[in-house]
Write a protein that holds these residues in place. Sequence first.
Motif, PDB file in Angstrom:
ATOM      1  N   PRO A 134       0.814  -1.223   0.000  1.00 53.08           N
ATOM      2  CA  PRO A 134       0.000   0.000   0.000  1.00 53.08           C
ATOM      3  C   PRO A 134       0.842   1.264   0.000  1.00 53.08           C
ATOM      4  O   PRO A 134       1.978   1.275   0.478  1.00 53.08           O
ATOM      5  N   GLN A 186      -6.363   5.102   0.477  1.00 54.25           N
ATOM      6  CA  GLN A 186      -5.449   4.350  -0.384  1.00 54.25           C
ATOM      7  C   GLN A 186      -5.340   2.899   0.055  1.00 54.25           C
ATOM      8  O   GLN A 186      -5.152   2.016  -0.781  1.00 54.25           O
ATOM      9  N   TRP A 216      -6.015  -0.233  -2.350  1.00 53.80           N
ATOM     10  CA  TRP A 216      -5.023  -1.298  -2.480  1.00 53.80           C
ATOM     11  C   TRP A 216      -5.656  -2.655  -2.172  1.00 53.80           C
ATOM     12  O   TRP A 216      -5.450  -3.624  -2.910  1.00 53.80           O
TER      13      TRP A 216
END
Length: 80
Positions: free
Chosen positions: A39, A54, A58
Motif C-alpha cells: 500500500p 489508499q 489497495w
Amino acid sequence: MTATSSSVIEGFLTPTELAEQLKMHVGTLANWRHRGIGPEFRRMGGKIVYPIPQLRKWLDNTVFARTSEYGTRKEIVAAE
C-alpha cells in the motif's frame, strides 16, 4: 478498516496499526516499502503513515479469483 484512537492523525494508520489489522509482522510492511510494493504510504513529521482511502483501494486491487492470477497482477498492484 477504521483508524484507532492511537492513530497519528485521523484517516491514517501507523505501520503497527496496519500490521495488526492485516495480521502480519510490521517488518513485512517495511520490506514492502523498501521494495516499492504494497500500500501507498506517506511520511509525516518523520513518521510513516498509511492513508486509509489508499489502503482500501489497495485492498480492492488485491482480490483474485484464482491463484494463477496473482503472478500476473502483483506487479500491476504494486505499481498503482
